[in-house]
Design an enzyme around this catalytic site. Structure first.
Site, mmCIF file in Angstrom:
data_model
loop_
_atom_site.group_PDB
_atom_site.id
_atom_site.type_symbol
_atom_site.label_atom_id
_atom_site.label_comp_id
_atom_site.label_asym_id
_atom_site.label_seq_id
_atom_site.Cartn_x
_atom_site.Cartn_y
_atom_site.Cartn_z
ATOM 1 N N ASP A 306 -98.656 -94.031 -73.766
ATOM 2 C CA ASP A 306 -99.353 -92.665 -73.778
ATOM 3 C C ASP A 306 -99.411 -92.351 -74.983
ATOM 4 O OD1 ASP A 306 -99.334 -93.057 -71.157
ATOM 5 O OD2 ASP A 306 -98.389 -91.010 -70.481
ATOM 6 N N ASP A 307 -100.593 -91.303 -75.245
ATOM 7 C CA ASP A 307 -100.733 -90.468 -76.311
ATOM 8 C C ASP A 307 -101.149 -91.116 -77.671
ATOM 9 O OD1 ASP A 307 -99.048 -88.966 -74.746
ATOM 10 O OD2 ASP A 307 -97.473 -88.458 -76.152
ATOM 11 N N HIS A 357 -105.980 -89.264 -71.354
ATOM 12 C CA HIS A 357 -104.839 -88.608 -71.212
ATOM 13 C C HIS A 357 -104.934 -87.220 -71.817
ATOM 14 C CE1 HIS A 357 -100.569 -88.006 -70.764
ATOM 15 N NE2 HIS A 357 -100.102 -88.061 -71.940
ATOM 16 N N HIS A 361 -103.507 -83.014 -75.204
ATOM 17 C CA HIS A 361 -102.179 -82.880 -74.667
ATOM 18 C C HIS A 361 -101.707 -81.458 -74.267
ATOM 19 C CE1 HIS A 361 -98.192 -84.482 -73.608
ATOM 20 N NE2 HIS A 361 -98.779 -85.737 -73.773
ATOM 21 N N HIS A 448 -94.452 -94.557 -74.861
ATOM 22 C CA HIS A 448 -95.394 -93.972 -75.754
ATOM 23 C C HIS A 448 -95.748 -94.940 -77.118
ATOM 24 C CE1 HIS A 448 -93.933 -90.727 -73.396
ATOM 25 N NE2 HIS A 448 -95.115 -90.132 -73.773
HETATM 26 NI NI NI Z 1 -98.182 -87.761 -73.105
#
Ligand code: NI
Length: 482
Positions: A306-307, A357, A361, A448
């Site tokens: 993620d991210d 995503h 955020h 991540h």
């Molecule tokens: Ni995230």
């Protein structure tokens, strides 16, 4: 944003849902690709366009939690050559996070911990580029702190002067000798505004604290933005003053003149005097075609990252995954996709799945339906720009989802079974051990790829779980074959 704006005034929290609109949403213009450079030109809050292909070697510094009771996500760009400006952003972002977490002993803010029983604490710091041209770089950070007073939204413009090799806070756009005249002109325009009183304008006696967001429009006018409650009474909201080009031009510093010119007539390159080392190319997987793995017959794991994308971490991760012919799913953040479309393309070429995503955020359940749609659609568009294909899955930041979020999109939500808490430990051995000890067949694992320590954990995960007979597949593949 001035430091004291962060003091907690909890009774104002009721207004946050409304005022979040200007911070985390985006105007349609923001996502409209420019005709001459569809994938790399992005609009910003001032309405000007910045060609991101000029930002050679840029990396986005991102950090976030997965803690739903205290959600925070921060990101800012690190442009080679502009190190002192990066350091200023790092310091400011670090201070905002400390205050939010209640770790700043100088501040009266109790942070997340003091929010017990109250809905919706959140810190979000996102960025946009104002100018990236010739020897001028301008970046705006937008902070949303739902524990703070004001409306919780703060913006700040950071400027870097490549000729002088200096970071310039916004007041540096104005020549020292013209500062008084400039401040007087801003005050005069403010006094006509509803909600502005003579007392509130005295804040401008400290221009370094309050003139912290100044940027040029495409016409060369200078727009000065004030956070809510800094120059007017809080109910007046955010206030901005635009000084026409003809008025402001004689007051500009040498740097201000160059910043104005690079905004209205950008050069075709950015040169801050830093050597640029091109990122190593990532080898595609030998067989990026259809994955024959049948998860109803063999043990599968869906690693999800993620991210990102992040440079250089994601590239390193792709190499590790390729060594084991492992496939994974990347839940990417739109603002990072726009900065690094090449990495997202490499993810696809290596046989991985790309999923949404959000743009920057936020806690989606804190947003209006329009804002939720904007967060997801803008990111879908960036992914399509980069790869030619729209994703089918999304993961709401922090896993925060409700019926409104589900109704705002046709993307299928994808949460996780194992949270490595890698953002907390920053310890490769611990991250690897969490996956190895907790993962069971057909689990979705949350990691991540913005943290080098998380990426460093992956070879051990791949080695051990491969030896135990696991196959690494994408989330969509896992769902399709179960
Ligand atoms: Ni995230």
């Amino acid at each position: 944003m001035p430091r004291h704006a962060l003091a907690p005034v909890l009774f104002l929290l009721g207004s946050l849902a409304l005022t979040g609109a200007c911070s985390t949403g985006s105007s349609p213009a923001d996502s409209a690709p420019s005709p001459d450079n569809p994938s790399r030109t992005r609009g910003n809050d001032t309405g000007t366009q910045v060609d991101l292909t000029k930002l050679k070697g840029v990396s986005i510094v991102s950090d976030s939690s997965t803690d739903r009771s205290c959600p925070w996500a921060t990101s800012y760009p690190d442009v080679p050559g502009a190190d002192t400006m990066t350091a200023a952003m790092k310091k400011d972002v670090g201070e905002r996070l400390e205050v939010f977490l209640g770790e700043d002993t100088d501040s009266q803010a109790t942070g997340c911990g003091g929010m017990d029983g109250l809905e919706g604490p959140e810190l979000n710091v996102s960025f946009s580029f104002l100018v990236a041209s010739s020897d001028v770089l301008g970046v705006r950070l937008t902070t949303l702190d739902r524990t703070s007073n004001a409306d919780g939204v703060g913006t700040e413009a950071y400027w870097y002067d490549g000729a002088a090799k200096r970071y310039r806070p916004s007041p540096g756009l104005i020549a020292d000798g013209s500062r008084d005249a400039f401040v007087a002109a801003v005050k005069k325009r403010l006094e006509k505004r509803e909600g502005v009183t003579p007392e509130t304008v005295t804040a401008l006696d400290d221009p370094d604290a309050y003139l912290d967001d100044m940027a040029f429009t495409a016409d060369g006018d200078l727009k000065v933005d004030f956070d809510r409650g800094t120059v007017g009474v809080p109910p007046a909201g955010r206030i901005s003053v635009t000084l026409p080009e003809a008025t402001v031009t004689p007051w500009l510093s040498d740097f201000g003149t160059r910043a104005q010119r690079q905004t209205t007539a950008p050069d075709d390159k950015l040169d801050l005097g830093a050597a640029h080392t091109p990122a190593p190319t990532v080898a595609a997987q030998p067989d990026p075609g259809e994955d024959p793995t049948d998860c109803s017959k063999v043990k599968c794991i869906a690693l999800t990252f993620d991210d990102g994308p992040a440079a250089p971490e994601t590239g390193t991760l792709l190499k590790y995954l390729a060594q084991y012919k492992a496939r994974a799913t990347f839940f990417v953040v739109g603002q990072n996709v726009a900065t690094h479309p090449d990495i997202v393309r490499a993810e696809v070429q290596s046989g991985h799945e790309i999923a949404n995503h959000s743009w920057n955020h936020p806690v989606l359940t804190n947003l209006t339906p329009t804002q939720i749609r904007s967060q997801l659609e803008r990111t879908n568009a960036a992914i399509k720009d980069a790869t030619g294909k729209e994703p089918t899955l999304f993961r709401p930041p922090y896993g925060a989802m409700d019926d409104r979020v589900k109704a705002a999109t046709s993307l299928s939500p994808a949460l996780w079974d194992v949270d490595t808490l890698d953002w907390k430990s920053h310890d490769p051995a611990k991250v690897a051990q969490t996956v190895i000890s907790q993962a069971e067949p057909n689990d979705v694992v949350l990691v991540h790829d913005i943290h080098p320590t998380s990426v460093a954990a992956i070879p051990e995960v791949l080695r051990t779980l491969t030896a135990r007979g696991y196959h690494f597949v994408t989330v969509s593949h896992l769902r399709a074959t179960l």
